[in-house]
Design a protein around this motif. Sequence first.
Motif, mmCIF file in Angstrom:
data_model
loop_
_atom_site.group_PDB
_atom_site.id
_atom_site.type_symbol
_atom_site.label_atom_id
_atom_site.label_comp_id
_atom_site.label_asym_id
_atom_site.label_seq_id
_atom_site.Cartn_x
_atom_site.Cartn_y
_atom_site.Cartn_z
ATOM 1 N N VAL A 1 0.799 -1.232 0.000
ATOM 2 C CA VAL A 1 0.000 0.000 0.000
ATOM 3 C C VAL A 1 0.830 1.279 0.000
ATOM 4 C CG1 VAL A 1 -1.893 -1.164 1.188
ATOM 5 C CG2 VAL A 1 -0.233 0.161 2.529
ATOM 6 N N ILE B 1 -5.700 -1.370 5.866
ATOM 7 C CA ILE B 1 -4.868 -2.555 5.642
ATOM 8 C C ILE B 1 -3.718 -2.603 6.637
ATOM 9 C CG2 ILE B 1 -3.269 -3.646 4.004
ATOM 10 C CD1 ILE B 1 -5.219 -2.736 1.779
ATOM 11 N N ALA C 1 -8.821 -3.237 1.282
ATOM 12 C CA ALA C 1 -8.378 -3.955 0.079
ATOM 13 C C ALA C 1 -9.391 -3.788 -1.046
ATOM 14 C CB ALA C 1 -8.169 -5.430 0.406
ATOM 15 N N GLY D 1 -8.591 -2.054 -4.468
ATOM 16 C CA GLY D 1 -8.730 -2.921 -5.633
ATOM 17 C C GLY D 1 -9.628 -2.310 -6.696
ATOM 18 N N PHE E 1 -4.199 -7.304 -3.289
ATOM 19 C CA PHE E 1 -5.226 -6.848 -2.347
ATOM 20 C C PHE E 1 -6.164 -7.986 -1.963
ATOM 21 C CE2 PHE E 1 -4.391 -2.598 -4.421
ATOM 22 C CZ PHE E 1 -3.643 -2.122 -3.348
#
Length: 146
Positions: A30, A77, A87, A91, A130
């Motif tokens: 990330v 996350i 995620a 995503g 993710f």
Amino acid sequence: MATLETHDPRFVDAILDWRWTALLARLALVGAYLLGGIVKLTDWPAAVAEQAHFGMQPAAMWAALTIAIELIGPILILSGRLVWLGAGMLGVFTLLAAVTANAFWAMPAGQERFMATNAFFEHLGLIGGFVLAALVAEHANRRRRA
């Protein structure tokens, strides 16, 4: 008949068992988003101009939404809380960004198309990362509840 060894080498076990490995892996996943959100937040005119460049209107609204996603998703996350949500946010954002910024199928053959194709499929790889982060977090949650 020879059998393959079914356990990891000791050094792999040591790396995977090290208490910081999971956090560092999540940070690697990330980090670009978190940095992107911070940079956009500190340079609002450039963030708005970026959205306008990609045809996103109203550009200021899309810049604000992008900053929120790029900051909130990574925080979720990294914190290990609501990983599925962070995620999922990143995503979907990554898929939309890949389609918007790397539409290689609409480009003529050449270097630009080659680079956009690579970037598009790299983004798909991030989306897979993710999904894996969410799966790992859910697996850990289920083990804790059991």
